[in-house]
Design a protein around this motif. Structure first.
Motif, PDB file in Angstrom:
ATOM      1  N   TRP A 108       7.491  33.560 -16.099  1.00  0.00           N
ATOM      2  CA  TRP A 108       8.864  33.154 -16.412  1.00  0.00           C
ATOM      3  C   TRP A 108       9.097  31.787 -15.792  1.00  0.00           C
ATOM      4  O   TRP A 108       8.546  31.462 -14.732  1.00  0.00           O
ATOM      5  CB  TRP A 108       9.846  34.189 -15.864  1.00  0.00           C
ATOM      6  CG  TRP A 108       9.629  35.542 -16.461  1.00  0.00           C
ATOM      7  CD1 TRP A 108       8.931  36.585 -15.912  1.00  0.00           C
ATOM      8  CD2 TRP A 108      10.069  36.000 -17.747  1.00  0.00           C
ATOM      9  NE1 TRP A 108       8.927  37.658 -16.782  1.00  0.00           N
ATOM     10  CE2 TRP A 108       9.618  37.322 -17.914  1.00  0.00           C
ATOM     11  CE3 TRP A 108      10.806  35.407 -18.776  1.00  0.00           C
ATOM     12  CZ2 TRP A 108       9.877  38.068 -19.068  1.00  0.00           C
ATOM     13  CZ3 TRP A 108      11.073  36.147 -19.915  1.00  0.00           C
ATOM     14  CH2 TRP A 108      10.609  37.469 -20.049  1.00  0.00           C
TER      15      TRP A 108
ATOM     16  N   ASP B 142      15.466  43.524 -22.988  1.00  0.00           N
ATOM     17  CA  ASP B 142      15.603  43.729 -21.545  1.00  0.00           C
ATOM     18  C   ASP B 142      16.995  43.352 -21.030  1.00  0.00           C
ATOM     19  O   ASP B 142      17.707  42.574 -21.653  1.00  0.00           O
ATOM     20  CB  ASP B 142      14.548  42.902 -20.790  1.00  0.00           C
ATOM     21  CG  ASP B 142      14.660  41.418 -21.110  1.00  0.00           C
ATOM     22  OD1 ASP B 142      14.788  41.076 -22.304  1.00  0.00           O
ATOM     23  OD2 ASP B 142      14.628  40.598 -20.176  1.00  0.00           O
TER      24      ASP B 142
ATOM     25  N   HIS C 141      20.263  38.128 -23.378  1.00  0.00           N
ATOM     26  CA  HIS C 141      19.530  36.864 -23.230  1.00  0.00           C
ATOM     27  C   HIS C 141      19.707  35.978 -24.462  1.00  0.00           C
ATOM     28  O   HIS C 141      18.771  35.325 -24.903  1.00  0.00           O
ATOM     29  CB  HIS C 141      18.034  37.136 -23.001  1.00  0.00           C
ATOM     30  CG  HIS C 141      17.728  37.762 -21.673  1.00  0.00           C
ATOM     31  ND1 HIS C 141      17.511  37.027 -20.529  1.00  0.00           N
ATOM     32  CD2 HIS C 141      17.597  39.059 -21.308  1.00  0.00           C
ATOM     33  CE1 HIS C 141      17.255  37.837 -19.509  1.00  0.00           C
ATOM     34  NE2 HIS C 141      17.309  39.082 -19.951  1.00  0.00           N
TER      35      HIS C 141
HETATM   36  C1  TNX Z   1      13.266  39.549 -15.336  1.00  0.00           C
HETATM   37  S1  TNX Z   1      10.999  40.535 -16.973  1.00  0.00           S
HETATM   38  C2  TNX Z   1      13.376  39.190 -16.680  1.00  0.00           C
HETATM   39  C3  TNX Z   1      13.372  37.773 -17.055  1.00  0.00           C
HETATM   40  C4  TNX Z   1      13.336  36.881 -15.854  1.00  0.00           C
HETATM   41  C5  TNX Z   1      12.349  37.428 -14.843  1.00  0.00           C
HETATM   42  C6  TNX Z   1      12.140  36.560 -13.664  1.00  0.00           C
HETATM   43  C7  TNX Z   1      12.131  40.696 -17.947  1.00  0.00           C
HETATM   44  C8  TNX Z   1      11.868  41.541 -19.085  1.00  0.00           C
HETATM   45  N1  TNX Z   1      13.304  40.096 -17.698  1.00  0.00           N
HETATM   46  O1  TNX Z   1      14.508  37.477 -17.863  1.00  0.00           O
HETATM   47  O2  TNX Z   1      12.963  35.615 -16.278  1.00  0.00           O
HETATM   48  O3  TNX Z   1      12.832  38.680 -14.413  1.00  0.00           O
HETATM   49  O4  TNX Z   1      11.071  37.027 -12.889  1.00  0.00           O
END
Ligand code: TNX
Length: 523
Positions: A458, A336, A273
């Motif tokens: 999010w 993540d 990310h």
């Molecule tokens: C998963 S939750 C992600 C996010 C996204 C989200 C959308 C998480 C730790 N990672 O990068 O925005 O799903 O629901």
């Protein structure tokens, strides 16, 4: 003499009654006062007698010598003043408290918990008492919900204001009662974040986790790496102009939140990310080439170059600058959805990132993927994947924040018709957000390792404050009650009735809440 049959019937009745119902703590009285309270306090006892009436001469008497208590006194005056011309007077409390006034006192109560409080409303006096200012602030949030919603319209306060006699003794179940706002996918300016803080404070939320970086944007000025915000902050999902907080603006948000007893938890997501950072500095990439900015919503494609020294110099600078601006104990390192590293590379990276955070005096938090990496004793795991295996985390004795996506993700749609939001973790109708318990979901964790609950929002599909409010209200009220109220005594029918009673207040505050069909909204 009662007949033998009657004795048997009575015996049977008592046996059945005691079998059917496990021992429960006393249920809060469900007469008038509790019907408006969210989250539900631990103990509410209606008292008899005429109400306490607020007049122009009612004073707010505060424990002397604590600027926080005086500030809460001024908030109380603001809440209870019904004429713009003559605000209620806030004064140091004398040794003998005279009748007829509100008394805000710091002092020991039934619970030593610093966030606990007691409210006693009698015909001739009102007392709010807590061991610390945070508890007094929560007492005031409860008092607010005991007042008619019309108080939210400053210019049209009902006169006289009165309060029904009641005694409330309240203490939170969990220390961590969080809301998360992703300002990286779409950027939200400080006024929106401040409004968000105001709204979540009413629900006794005490952590605001801000996701400050992602593939689509870097949202905080870093003086030693200025291109992060300047370039990395210059777009967002959909290609809009994005934006970032200057360090001064961020510090103001931290202070604004602290005034409402909310700790800001900054997240810089790593090693994945990270496209916005990689696009800002070519040297952070393994091949030395900066990718273009990104405004889509895919995940998993980016990673910091975990074998380059400069990566750790970069992290050290970023963590140092943010830690210096953040009085709270925590720094969230994300961790993540990394698809471009081997497990060994990933675990080594998390280990180093954690140590950098530790060296700057903060406890690291990471999403549940970090559970496989070596964890420092103070590191915290944030559970999000509904199917994640928590046994390893339990074995490492790490503390866990519960954010199971299928219950707490406020960016999931309520139903098929919700105009914004995602659905990868399922639809989350209002009742689904309420009808669960952290201890049931985290069966593999010892209950004492559960630090609390957090609801993430999010922002891939969320661009405005109106969008935020639609997805957050009423579901954050459900998460707040799970995080605050005793497990026993918490049940859907009571909750939905109490949430229905918020409609007029939320409308008066201009909140764009979702009128879930699960609730009988009172206006
Ligand atoms: C998963 S939750 C992600 C996010 C996204 C989200 C959308 C998480 C730790 N990672 O990068 O925005 O799903 O629901």
């Amino acid at each position: 003499m009662p007949s033998r049959q009657a004795v048997l019937a009575a015996l049977l009745f008592f046996t059945l009654a005691s079998c059917a119902r496990p021992a429960r703590p006393p249920r809060p009285d469900v007469r008038i006062p509790t019907q408006t309270l969210v989250p539900l306090p631990a103990v509410v006892e209606a008292r008899s007698g005429p109400p306490f009436t607020i007049t122009a001469t009612t004073k707010i008497l505060v424990t002397p010598g604590d600027s926080n208590v005086r500030r809460i006194g001024l908030l109380a005056a603001d809440l209870l003043t019904f004429s713009e011309q003559s605000p209620l007077v806030v004064e140091d409390a004398p040794a003998e408290i005279p009748a007829g006034h509100l008394h805000l006192a710091i002092g020991p109560g039934q619970s030593p918990h610093p966030e606990s409080y007691e409210i006693t409303i009698a015909t001739d006096a009102v007392s709010l008492r807590a061991p610390s200012p945070a508890g007094l602030f929560y007492a005031l949030q409860t008092l607010r919900q005991l007042l008619p919603p019309a108080v939210e319209h400053r210019a049209a306060r009902p006169v006289p204001l009165s309060l029904e006699p009641v005694h409330i003794a309240d203490t939170p179940r969990y220390a961590w009662r969080g809301a998360m706002l992703d300002v990286s996918r779409h950027f939200f300016r400080p006024p929106d974040v401040k409004r968000y803080i105001d709204l979540i404070a009413m629900l006794k939320i005490n952590r605001l986790h801000l996701v400050l970086s992602n593939d689509q944007g870097w949202r905080l000025e870093i003086k030693s790496w200025p291109n992060l915000a300047r370039h990395g902050g210059s777009t967002e999902v959909g290609g809009g102009p994005g934006g970032y907080y200057t360090q001064a603006e961020y510090a103001q948000l931290v202070a604004y939140a602290a005034d409402r007893f909310i700790t800001i938890v900054p997240e810089i997501d790593m090693p994945g990310h990270t496209n916005a950072a990689l696009s800002s500095y070519p040297e952070l990439n393994c091949n030395g080439v900066a990718p273009a900015l990104y405004s889509g919503i895919e995940v998993g494609f980016s990673t910091l170059c975990v074998d380059k020294d400069i990566t750790y110099k970069f992290l050290d600078d970023v963590v140092r600058e943010i830690a210096a601006l953040t009085p709270g104990q925590w720094f969230h390192i994300g961790g993540d959805e990394v698809e471009k590293l081997t497990p060994e590379q990933y675990n080594r990276f998390i280990d180093r990132a954690q140590r950098i955070v530790d060296a700057h005096g903060k406890h690291a938090i990471g999403w549940d993927e970090i559970g496989g990496a070596p964890l420092l004793p103070n590191s915290v795991v944030q559970h999000w994947r509904p199917k994640a295996d928590l046994r390893e985390v339990a074995a490492k004795r790490a503390k866990v924040i519960m954010s199971p996506a299928h219950r707490t993700y406020l960016d999931m749609k309520y139903d098929e018709a919700t105009p914004i939001g995602l659905n990868w973790a399922g639809l989350i109708p209002f009742r689904t957000a309420y009808d669960w318990d952290p201890e049931e979901i985290a069966k593999d964790l010892p209950p004492q390792s559960i630090l609390g609950v957090e609801a993430p929002l999010w922002s891939e599909t969320i661009a405005t404050m109106q969008d935020i409010e639609l997805l957050v209200f009423p579901r954050l009220a459900a998460i707040a009650e799970i995080a605050w109220s005793p497990r026993l005594g918490r049940e859907w029918n009571s909750f939905s009735r109490r949430v229905g009673a918020q409609a007029a207040r939320w409308s008066a505050l201009g909140i764009n809440f979702y009128r879930s069909p699960d609730v009988d909204w009172k206006h």
